[in-house]
Write an enzyme that holds these catalytic residues in place. Structure first.
Site, PDB file in Angstrom:
ATOM      1  N   SER A 107      56.535  42.762  27.837  1.00  0.00           N
ATOM      2  CA  SER A 107      57.165  42.620  26.528  1.00  0.00           C
ATOM      3  C   SER A 107      57.275  43.960  25.807  1.00  0.00           C
ATOM      4  O   SER A 107      57.975  44.857  26.256  1.00  0.00           O
ATOM      5  CB  SER A 107      56.382  41.593  25.704  1.00  0.00           C
ATOM      6  OG  SER A 107      57.040  41.290  24.508  1.00  0.00           O
ATOM      7  N   ASP A 246      63.155  43.749  21.766  1.00  0.00           N
ATOM      8  CA  ASP A 246      62.041  44.413  22.445  1.00  0.00           C
ATOM      9  C   ASP A 246      62.326  44.451  23.941  1.00  0.00           C
ATOM     10  O   ASP A 246      63.409  44.062  24.400  1.00  0.00           O
ATOM     11  CB  ASP A 246      60.706  43.740  22.127  1.00  0.00           C
ATOM     12  CG  ASP A 246      60.607  42.329  22.680  1.00  0.00           C
ATOM     13  OD1 ASP A 246      61.660  41.721  22.970  1.00  0.00           O
ATOM     14  OD2 ASP A 246      59.480  41.821  22.815  1.00  0.00           O
ATOM     15  N   ASP A 248      61.588  42.779  26.570  1.00  0.00           N
ATOM     16  CA  ASP A 248      62.005  41.611  27.350  1.00  0.00           C
ATOM     17  C   ASP A 248      62.984  40.722  26.596  1.00  0.00           C
ATOM     18  O   ASP A 248      63.333  39.644  27.055  1.00  0.00           O
ATOM     19  CB  ASP A 248      60.795  40.801  27.837  1.00  0.00           C
ATOM     20  CG  ASP A 248      60.081  40.058  26.733  1.00  0.00           C
ATOM     21  OD1 ASP A 248      60.115  40.533  25.583  1.00  0.00           O
ATOM     22  OD2 ASP A 248      59.475  39.003  27.014  1.00  0.00           O
ATOM     23  N   ASP A 250      62.967  38.970  23.704  1.00  0.00           N
ATOM     24  CA  ASP A 250      62.680  37.742  22.961  1.00  0.00           C
ATOM     25  C   ASP A 250      62.252  38.012  21.521  1.00  0.00           C
ATOM     26  O   ASP A 250      61.880  37.089  20.807  1.00  0.00           O
ATOM     27  CB  ASP A 250      61.619  36.894  23.680  1.00  0.00           C
ATOM     28  CG  ASP A 250      60.250  37.563  23.764  1.00  0.00           C
ATOM     29  OD1 ASP A 250      60.116  38.727  23.337  1.00  0.00           O
ATOM     30  OD2 ASP A 250      59.318  36.913  24.278  1.00  0.00           O
TER      31      ASP A 250
END
Length: 451
Positions: A107, A246, A248, A250
């Site tokens: 992430s 960000d 990833d 989400d």
């Protein structure tokens, strides 16, 4: 059963250090595959199948191969989609009718971290019970399927196009983004090749930031956790707004034309405020970290705020329990269950833009009735096993801070689910008082384990 590996968002850590090593990740793939085989009865001659996506970290190649081997040994077919946002994997898992989705990502963490998180066939985070089953199987020896029953692997070549079309479908058909210049910061992460296309195909002029990943630069001075690069580019190019994701994809932060930054609480408020104009909206789910000002602003609209534990999985669980459609975290995870089964930065941005377009408002105008209270967050690194809840000096510092705030704020201590940190948070109307009490509690924490 206690957890040894899974945190609030899967398994995560420094690459090359247990548990993020190739041998462990292969065993994790095998354990997850064996759990799927045991739980899901398949028609004769068919095998369970999973989708594996990843962000742009260089370690993703290594971990992808290890996961693939583990799943294949357990008799599970694997579909590979390469770099794709976490919510894209959730969507594609549902769309392709697969048994699970797996994302290789850490992430918002630096590039030398990585992790594994799982999605169910319904495109939601795995429930605790299934994660505990996987944990239990990790302690057993791998027993490879006989050759005829081994899993196969293939690549999904049209994954990006499928997801782009899905994102666009969540934007109202009677609206478009023509005439808008939007800066899109993909954090050199998984959304670099899909996010700009979504907004461009809806009509916007796009300026790209953080869209040249090299395996080492994910989240580095760009993205939702470092929005200054986005703010500068919006002002430099005289854009109408900016969108930062960000690593990833989400998490969402936005910037308006004047360079003001808007966090998850503010963006969720914009969405909820607009939806409440069209339908009854009994409540929104936030977290223990959601700002008091956000809660009070929702209350003035007749919308309740439910506070879940920190972590988007816990937000989703409370949303499902209450039957509410909207929730999120001030960090930028926003879930719109009327659009997707999980938090999605691109889709959340589209809902914000749709709300602004419908009301002919700017972000500043839409948030005019929302005053965020000063909030101070201090991360204190602590040794493993330290029982901060039982320490009298920390509890005394908390009580002293509550008394000093005198009913005009609140305090919160919580352990990070992904790092050896104790997060100290204080918020209230008076910034000076908030800062002083946060420092006092943080100092009490440091003194407690140093002694």
């Amino acid at each position: 059963m206690s957890r040894k590996y899974f945190g609030t968002d899967g398994v995560r850590g420094r690459v090359g250090v247990a548990p993020i090593t190739p041998d462990f990740i292969m065993r994790l793939g095998y354990a997850a595959g064996a759990t799927l085989v045991a739980r899901d009865a398949m028609p004769a001659g068919e095998r369970p199948a999973v989708l594996i996506g990843k962000d742009t970290r260089i370690s993703g190649y290594m971990l992808e191969a290890a996961l693939e081997a583990g799943f294949a040994a357990a008799g599970v077919d694997v579909m590979l989609c390469g770099p794709m946002p976490t919510p894209a994997v959730a969507y594609l898992t549902r769309a392709l009718r697969l048994q699970a989705g797996v994302v290789i990502s850490a992430s918002h963490n630096p590039f030398d971290d990585n992790g594994i998180k799982f999605f169910s066939a319904q495109g939601t985070k795995l429930p605790d019970t299934v994660e505990l089953e996987i944990e239990a199987r990790l302690d057993r020896a791998m027993v490879c399927m006989e050759s005829a029953k081994l899993g196969k692997a293939r690549r999904i070549d049209d994954a990006a196009g499928r997801y782009i079309e899905f994102c666009k479908s969540t934007f109202p058909n009677d609206l478009d983004l023509r005439g808008l210049k939007i800066v899109v910061d993909s954090a050199h992460g998984a959304a670099y090749h899909v996010a700009p296309s979504v907004f461009h195909e809806l009509g916007a002029e796009i300026v790209g930031v953080g869209d040249t990943p090299n395996g080492l630069n994910i989240n580095h001075e760009v993205g939702a956790t470092a929005p200054e690069a986005l703010r500068r580019k919006v002002i430099e190019t005289r854009a109408d707004c900016g969108i930062a994701l960000d690593g990833d994809g989400d998490r969402l932060v936005m910037v308006d034309a004047a360079g003001r930054t808007y966090d998850g609480d503010q963006l969720l408020y914009v969405i909820a405020r607009q939806r409440a104009r069209a339908q009854a909206l009994p409540g929104v789910v936030g977290t223990l970290m959601s700002n008091l000002g956000f809660e009070h602003a929702l209350g003035r609209l007749g919308i309740a705020l439910g506070r879940a534990k920190v972590g988007d999985r816990y937000v989703l669980e409370m949303m499902q329990d209450k039957g509410w459609q909207f929730g999120g975290e001030n960090s930028g995870h926003i879930i719109c269950l009327d659009r997707h089964s999980t938090g999605d930065g691109i889709i959340a941005a589209l809902q914000v833009l749709a709300a602004l377009q419908s009301a002919h408002e700017t972000l500043a105008q839409a948030c005019a009735d929302l005053e965020l209270y000063p909030q101070r967050l201090i991360n204190v690194r602590m040794p493993g096993g330290f029982d901060w809840k039982a320490d009298a000096s920390i509890q005394a510092a908390m009580e002293s801070a509550e008394a000093a705030l005198d009913g005009s704020g609140r305090t919160l201590l919580r352990a990070s689910g992904t790092e050896p940190l104790l997060r100290v948070m204080v918020e209230g109307r008076d910034a000076t008082r908030v800062n002083a009490q946060a420092e006092a509690i943080a100092q009490a924490v440091r003194g407690a384990f140093e002694n």
